[in-house]
Write an enzyme that holds these catalytic residues in place. Structure first.
Site, PDB file in Angstrom:
ATOM      1  N   GLY A  40      -1.155  10.518  28.686  1.00  0.00           N
ATOM      2  CA  GLY A  40      -2.073  11.608  28.349  1.00  0.00           C
ATOM      3  C   GLY A  40      -2.051  11.876  26.853  1.00  0.00           C
ATOM      4  CG  LEU A  43      -4.590  20.517  22.609  1.00  0.00           C
ATOM      5  CD1 LEU A  43      -5.123  21.892  22.923  1.00  0.00           C
ATOM      6  CD2 LEU A  43      -4.108  20.447  21.160  1.00  0.00           C
ATOM      7  N   GLY A  45      -0.128  15.949  25.473  1.00  0.00           N
ATOM      8  CA  GLY A  45       0.329  14.583  25.275  1.00  0.00           C
ATOM      9  C   GLY A  45       0.377  14.168  23.808  1.00  0.00           C
ATOM     10  CB  SER A 284     -17.175  30.089  25.539  1.00  0.00           C
ATOM     11  OG  SER A 284     -16.091  30.906  25.206  1.00  0.00           O
ATOM     12  NE  ARG A 330     -11.182  32.456  31.995  1.00  0.00           N
ATOM     13  CZ  ARG A 330     -10.874  31.412  31.256  1.00  0.00           C
ATOM     14  NH1 ARG A 330     -10.261  30.385  31.799  1.00  0.00           N
ATOM     15  NH2 ARG A 330     -11.174  31.400  29.989  1.00  0.00           N
ATOM     16  NE  ARG A 435      -6.632  28.502  31.980  1.00  0.00           N
ATOM     17  CZ  ARG A 435      -7.539  28.399  30.984  1.00  0.00           C
ATOM     18  NH1 ARG A 435      -7.213  28.658  29.750  1.00  0.00           N
ATOM     19  NH2 ARG A 435      -8.770  28.031  31.252  1.00  0.00           N
ATOM     20  CG  LEU A 441      -7.196  25.382  24.413  1.00  0.00           C
ATOM     21  CD1 LEU A 441      -8.171  25.852  23.339  1.00  0.00           C
ATOM     22  CD2 LEU A 441      -7.313  23.879  24.589  1.00  0.00           C
TER      23      LEU A 441
HETATM   24  C1  LIG Z   1     -14.943  23.321  29.713  1.00  0.00           C
HETATM   25  C2  LIG Z   1     -13.559  23.850  29.503  1.00  0.00           C
HETATM   26  C3  LIG Z   1     -13.325  24.840  28.569  1.00  0.00           C
HETATM   27  C4  LIG Z   1     -12.054  25.317  28.359  1.00  0.00           C
HETATM   28  N1  LIG Z   1     -11.861  26.288  27.426  1.00  0.00           N
HETATM   29  C5  LIG Z   1     -10.605  26.738  27.185  1.00  0.00           C
HETATM   30  C6  LIG Z   1     -10.365  27.713  26.170  1.00  0.00           C
HETATM   31  O1  LIG Z   1     -11.276  28.175  25.504  1.00  0.00           O
HETATM   32  N2  LIG Z   1      -9.097  28.112  25.954  1.00  0.00           N
HETATM   33  C7  LIG Z   1      -8.048  27.588  26.660  1.00  0.00           C
HETATM   34  O2  LIG Z   1      -6.911  27.976  26.390  1.00  0.00           O
HETATM   35  N3  LIG Z   1      -8.250  26.663  27.612  1.00  0.00           N
HETATM   36  C8  LIG Z   1      -9.498  26.213  27.897  1.00  0.00           C
HETATM   37  N4  LIG Z   1      -9.693  25.273  28.868  1.00  0.00           N
HETATM   38  C9  LIG Z   1      -8.536  24.667  29.537  1.00  0.00           C
HETATM   39  C10 LIG Z   1      -7.862  23.663  28.621  1.00  0.00           C
HETATM   40  O3  LIG Z   1      -8.832  22.946  27.902  1.00  0.00           O
HETATM   41  C11 LIG Z   1      -7.014  22.639  29.372  1.00  0.00           C
HETATM   42  O4  LIG Z   1      -6.216  23.263  30.305  1.00  0.00           O
HETATM   43  C12 LIG Z   1      -6.102  21.910  28.409  1.00  0.00           C
HETATM   44  O5  LIG Z   1      -6.835  21.366  27.349  1.00  0.00           O
HETATM   45  C13 LIG Z   1      -5.323  20.826  29.124  1.00  0.00           C
HETATM   46  O6  LIG Z   1      -4.644  20.045  28.168  1.00  0.00           O
HETATM   47  P1  LIG Z   1      -3.698  18.900  28.622  1.00  0.00           P
HETATM   48  O7  LIG Z   1      -3.130  18.313  27.366  1.00  0.00           O
HETATM   49  O8  LIG Z   1      -2.746  19.392  29.625  1.00  0.00           O
HETATM   50  O9  LIG Z   1      -4.603  17.821  29.357  1.00  0.00           O
HETATM   51  P2  LIG Z   1      -5.969  17.100  28.966  1.00  0.00           P
HETATM   52  O10 LIG Z   1      -6.495  17.503  27.653  1.00  0.00           O
HETATM   53  O11 LIG Z   1      -6.843  17.217  30.157  1.00  0.00           O
HETATM   54  O12 LIG Z   1      -5.536  15.600  28.795  1.00  0.00           O
HETATM   55  C14 LIG Z   1      -5.243  14.763  29.865  1.00  0.00           C
HETATM   56  C15 LIG Z   1      -4.913  13.403  29.334  1.00  0.00           C
HETATM   57  O13 LIG Z   1      -4.325  12.629  30.350  1.00  0.00           O
HETATM   58  C16 LIG Z   1      -4.899  11.365  30.401  1.00  0.00           C
HETATM   59  N5  LIG Z   1      -4.730  10.871  31.753  1.00  0.00           N
HETATM   60  C17 LIG Z   1      -4.925  11.534  32.927  1.00  0.00           C
HETATM   61  N6  LIG Z   1      -4.584  10.765  33.959  1.00  0.00           N
HETATM   62  C18 LIG Z   1      -4.159   9.606  33.440  1.00  0.00           C
HETATM   63  C19 LIG Z   1      -3.668   8.402  34.013  1.00  0.00           C
HETATM   64  N7  LIG Z   1      -3.515   8.254  35.309  1.00  0.00           N
HETATM   65  N8  LIG Z   1      -3.346   7.393  33.164  1.00  0.00           N
HETATM   66  C20 LIG Z   1      -3.480   7.514  31.824  1.00  0.00           C
HETATM   67  N9  LIG Z   1      -3.911   8.634  31.246  1.00  0.00           N
HETATM   68  C21 LIG Z   1      -4.252   9.653  32.044  1.00  0.00           C
HETATM   69  C22 LIG Z   1      -6.303  11.542  29.914  1.00  0.00           C
HETATM   70  O14 LIG Z   1      -6.772  10.309  29.402  1.00  0.00           O
HETATM   71  C23 LIG Z   1      -6.084  12.587  28.823  1.00  0.00           C
HETATM   72  O15 LIG Z   1      -5.699  11.927  27.643  1.00  0.00           O
HETATM   73  C24 LIG Z   1     -10.974  24.799  29.110  1.00  0.00           C
HETATM   74  C25 LIG Z   1     -11.205  23.828  30.047  1.00  0.00           C
HETATM   75  C26 LIG Z   1     -12.497  23.374  30.282  1.00  0.00           C
HETATM   76  C27 LIG Z   1     -12.713  22.409  31.387  1.00  0.00           C
END
Ligand SMILES: Cc1cc2nc3c(=O)[nH]c(=O)nc-3n(C[C@H](O)[C@H](O)[C@H](O)COP(=O)(O)OP(=O)(O)OC[C@H]3O[C@@H](n4cnc5c(N)ncnc54)[C@H](O)[C@@H]3O)c2cc1C
Ligand code: FES
Lengths: 638, 249
Positions: A40, A43, A45, A284, A330, A435, A441
């Protein structure tokens, strides 16, 4: 099995400091001997891979997109919380902790939540130092806005593209390490299994999505930062590729899944307009700072929004929750919208939406001001719907958005599998049953920048004598064969229905029976239906092409196969929790005026689930929640 | 509505590709362009053919992963719009649409409409960052950044790295992409310290990747879904000359 959450001793404010004081270190010379896999590049990863690379470990970073910069974090719009109190409006780490705990309906671990609030201060510093252009006041100081569920202004933002800018900062830090060769990058690679040797996580099996090749990668620790699985509902605000496969396959290897049924439904996304639709776009939550939510007060209203006079509008959030009004959290806002829509007051062609109205804000502040604050969101709305929201109210509707559930982790963010860590949305920690906006984020970032660098090092300090882990180990061979067998199986079914057909059917089932509202009968029905659908999938799915080259349908099929099992577990989870809390609203447990009815006496615990095999019921293991600092109260936003 | 599609099909990088014809009937004009391709793929799969491979993920215009040439235009006819944000209402009933991958020597075709854009990542890893380690940054308010400056930096930082600029440029230049990052970082006090090394390294990497030179046709700005301005390129040229000047001294 007894779950050890490893919460450090001492008062809440000192736990993290105490942990850091006593955590073991790895001598810089020894770090080169240790390999870490990070799956991943969101943010969570990117930030952990960059941090570990900087520290001198050998890091391998994986993502399924064509570039790490495209991870789903890039899509987050609204902002990121931090208790900086720059507005001098009474904010503090403690208040943020209290808001988050209450927002999560007292179903999160106090120590984790406090630590997140504590680390929030550093995140803004880190991001600004990386060049993230946060919104600023004219004098040059950082600006804030407020988000649902709180009464202070603690949300930092970069226009409506906060996730993009934070992610680019983390991605650039990652790419800097890639340039320095401390991190090796594998984009377009999907993890398909976890490899365990002697009870510890020792590597992964991945598929090169460009060539179809199956590869083995070994390490002394494996970090899953693979994001959320809300796309299980098919229609959701998530990117098309989001999935639950990595955590699910780790679950089947022994990592417990916690609170799988707690999936947040966001109140302000664009409504569905047809059955061809592939996703629902989020507007948003920050829009609720100035937009007012309403529906017509008359049933089956046929007039256009602008033609309905003020006295015939029902500002139901302001009516029901006067203290928070349009900024109610929410879960509450989504449910209130569903309640109005179900009662026949919905608007739009499919009567499945409510209005989000900016006319008052435009009158009072001028169009320019609103344009400056939300211009890109209004543009997006126009592009997608063809309507101009400066002229008429937006139409919005609730949609699946964020999984609070995920792999169970202890205070060190380690799963029940030694050496396997889960960060960001992939773990269950910090948000409880709901949440608060802009905390995700934050969580993903602080997990990767500030927490896991200590806790993973603590684990690795016992691994310096292990030596290189061979991918020739029989465990790798076995896992690789299982992966290959599944691919062959999926390709050879050669049925008649597409993968998307199954995904959509499953998603609809979950929306109807394990969505915004659930009940016992519905959940039991859904479990049976999911089982049937899964059988039909293995009989009748059609995956075109081959396993040994680029094949998107095959990628999707593997993910949907896991979704059946995750969906079933979600229903079990919801079925066993005889109370309503946060995102989990069991219709049997509500107050006379329709508010969620929590049952602390019996359900003040985290449900962690163990995989017991395909044809047996999962096993429930409870982690009791102890509240020392804040006693659970009834959540009231009235 | 009905559409006639001519889509580039290419098995892999080594195979030859060609345009294939497809007809779709009874499409809803509110459908997005990618949903139209989903519909086509569902049809192809049920009829026993292989679906068209195309890149996409967020479908919100922000991840930068989607992108194709639509009737010769990167991301299609609408200004400042990614392919995923394009809807069928922008086309006429019965229209023929030609769909091809983004083309450039530095972006080899992987299959059908998918191209390899990893050259962009290598440009970033050559210097597109601030060299700050994680964990110990100074307080965010220690250096004030005026509202105007933050907004200006943001305008450049908003690049989504989709590659439309390269695909639309007759020289297949990556100047808009690279200059956007150079400008974003050079404007902010946090990025200023390294501006000279950064621009030199990034420009060098851009050349190594076989991107062409910028000859100021400004087509990139017109096709950019984020409206990134060509003034960034002027800025990059300035930063580059400045860096060389000070290096010589
Ligand atoms: C439209 C939208 C708006 C949002 N707005 C906000 C906001 O304003 N404020 C806030 O705090 N949060 C917000 N969120 C939530 C927030 O964006 C996410 O919870 C957060 O970014 C998740 O980050 P993460 O690093 O955990 O995972 P992600 O950013 O989802 O990254 C997942 C990573 O894992 C990789 N991956 C997954 N499975 C595999 C696999 N099997 N093999 C290899 N790679 C894999 C993907 O390629 C990716 O790189 C929002 C979410 C959405 C959907
Ligand atoms: S799919 Fe992400 S920008 Fe189009």
């Amino acid at each position: 099995m007894i779950l050890d959450s490893k919460i450090p001793n001492g008062p809440l404010e000192e736990k993290w400091t105490n942990y850091k004081k006593t955590a073991k270190l790895v001598n810089p010379a020894n770090r080169k001997k240790l390999d870490v896999i990070v799956v991943g590049t969101g943010l969570a990863g990117s930030s952990i891979a960059a941090s570990l690379g900087e520290m001198g470990y050998n890091v391998k970073s994986f993502c399924f997109q064509d570039s790490p910069r495209r991870a789903h974090s890039v899509a987050a719009q609204g902002g990121v919380n931090a208790a900086k109190n720059y507005k001098n409006d009474g904010d503090s780490v403690y208040r943020m902790f209290a808001d988050t705990l209450k927002g999560g309906d007292f179903r999160a671990r106090e120590s984790n939540v406090y630590r997140m609030a504590e680390c929030s201060l550093n995140l803004i510093d880190q991001a600004v130092a990386q060049g993230v252009p946060f919104g600023r006041e004219y004098g040059g100081y950082l600006n804030n806005r407020s988000f649902g569920g709180v009464q202070v202004s603690r949300t930092f933002y970069a226009r409506g593209q906060t996730g993009q800018q934070l992610l680019l900062g983390a991605y650039q830090a990652l790419m800097r390490q890639v340039g320095k060769k401390t991190v090796e990058l594998f984009s377009r690679h999907e993890m398909l299994d976890l490899v365990m040797i002697d009870g510890k996580a020792r590597g992964i099996i991945v598929r090169n999505l460009d060539t179809g090749e199956i590869e083995r990668h070994s390490a002394h620790a494996v970090v899953l930062a693979t994001g959320g699985y809300g796309k299980i509902y098919y229609l959701s605000t998530l990117a098309m590729g989001c999935n639950g496969s990595a955590i699910w396959r780790a679950h089947k290897k022994g990592a417990l899944m916690a609170s799988p049924s707690w999936i947040q439904v966001h109140p302000t996304s664009l409504p569905q307009s047809g059955d061809y639709q592939s996703k629902l776009t989020l507007m948003s939550e920050s829009l609720r700072n100035d937009g007012r939510i309403w529906v017509p007060s008359k049933n089956n209203e046929t007039r256009k929004g602008n033609d309905i006079p003020e006295e015939e509008r029902d500002y139901y959030l302001e009516r029901r929750y006067p203290a928070f009004g349009n900024l109610a959290p929410r879960d509450i806002s989504s449910r209130a919208a569903k309640e109005r829509i179900d009662a026949g007051f919905g608007i739009g062609p499919l009567k499945n939406a409510v209005y989000l109205d900016f006319s008052k804000a435009i009158r009072e502040q001028g169009k320019e001001k609103i344009q400056e604050k939300y211009g890109n969101l209004f543009d997006m709305y126009l592009k997608i719907t063809g309507y101009d929201a400066y002229q008429e109210p937006m139409m919005i509707s609730p949609s699946a958005h964020f999984s609070m559930g995920g792999l169970w982790v202890d205070y060190e963010l380690m799963t029940t599998v030694p050496g396997l860590f889960a960060l960001g949305e992939a773990n269950f920690a910090d948000h409880g049953a709901n949440r608060l906006g802009a905390n995700s984020l934050l969580q993903a970032s602080v997990d990767g920048y500030f927490i896991a660098p200590y806790t993973i090092a603590n684990y690795l300090s016992n691994e310096i004598h292990t030596g290189k882990i061979s991918t020739e180990d029989p465990a790798f061979e076995k896992a690789e064969n299982a992966v290959k067998k599944q691919i062959e199986e999926l390709i050879n079914i050669k049925g008649t229905k597409t993968v998307d057909h199954f995904h959509k059917t499953l998603g609809k089932l979950l929306y109807d029976y394990c969505g915004l509202a659930r009940n016992e009968e519905g959940l039991k029905y859904a479990i049976e239906e999911i089982k049937k659908l899964k059988q039909e999938f293995y009989r009748d799915v059609r995956v075109s092409g081959h396993g040994n080259n680029m094949n998107t349908e095959l990628e999707k099929a593997g993910r949907v196969a896991d979704y059946f099992e995750i969906g079933e577990l979600m229903c079990y989870d919801a079925l066993t929790r005889n109370e309503s809390c946060g995102a989990h609203f069991r219709e049997e447990y509500q107050t006379p005026d329709g508010e969620a009815l929590r049952n602390d006496a019996e359900y003040q615990f985290i449900s962690a689930w163990a995989w017991t095999g395909e044809h047996t019921e999962p096993e429930l293991i409870k982690e009791p929640l102890v509240f020392e600092e804040i006693q659970p109260t009834v959540r009231s936003y009235k | 509505m009905d559409l006639h599609l001519k889509i580039w099909r290419q098995k892999d990088q080594k195979s030859e590709g060609k345009l294939e014809n497809y007809d779709l009937k009874d499409l809803n004009p509110h459908m997005s362009f990618l949903e139209m391709l989903d519909t086509l793929n569902e049809k192809l799969i049920t009829e026993g053919d292989e679906p068209v491979e195309f890149d996409h993920d967020c479908r919100e215009g922000i991840c930068g992963q989607c992108g194709m040439m639509i009737n010769g235009l990167a991301h299609g006819p609408l200004k400042n719009t990614t392919t995923c944000q394009l809807h069928l209402r922008s086309f006429k009933d019965g229209e023929t649409i030609v769909i091809e991958p983004f083309r450039a020597e530095a972006f080899p075709v992987k299959r059908d409409l998918k191209v390899d854009r990893s050259a962009f990542d290598r440009i970033i890893s050559s210097g597109g960052f601030v060299s700050i380690n994680t964990g110990q940054a100074p307080d965010a308010t220690a250096i004030a950044v005026t509202h105007q400056l933050a907004e200006e930096a943001f305008d450049s930082a908003a690049c989504i790295g989709c590659g439309a600029c390269v695909a639309t440029c007759k020289n297949a230049s990556a100047a808009l992409f690279t200059s956007a990052k150079v400008t974003h970082m050079a404007l902010l006090p946090q990025g200023k310290e390294e501006r000279s090394e950064r621009v030199i390294k990034m420009v060098k990497q851009m050349d190594n990747e076989l991107f062409g030179h910028c000859s100021n046709t400004e087509a990139c700005e017109i096709e950019c879904p984020q409206g990134i301005s060509v003034l960034n390129i002027a800025r990059m040229n300035y930063e580059y000359s400045r860096a060389l000047f000070f290096k010589r001294k």
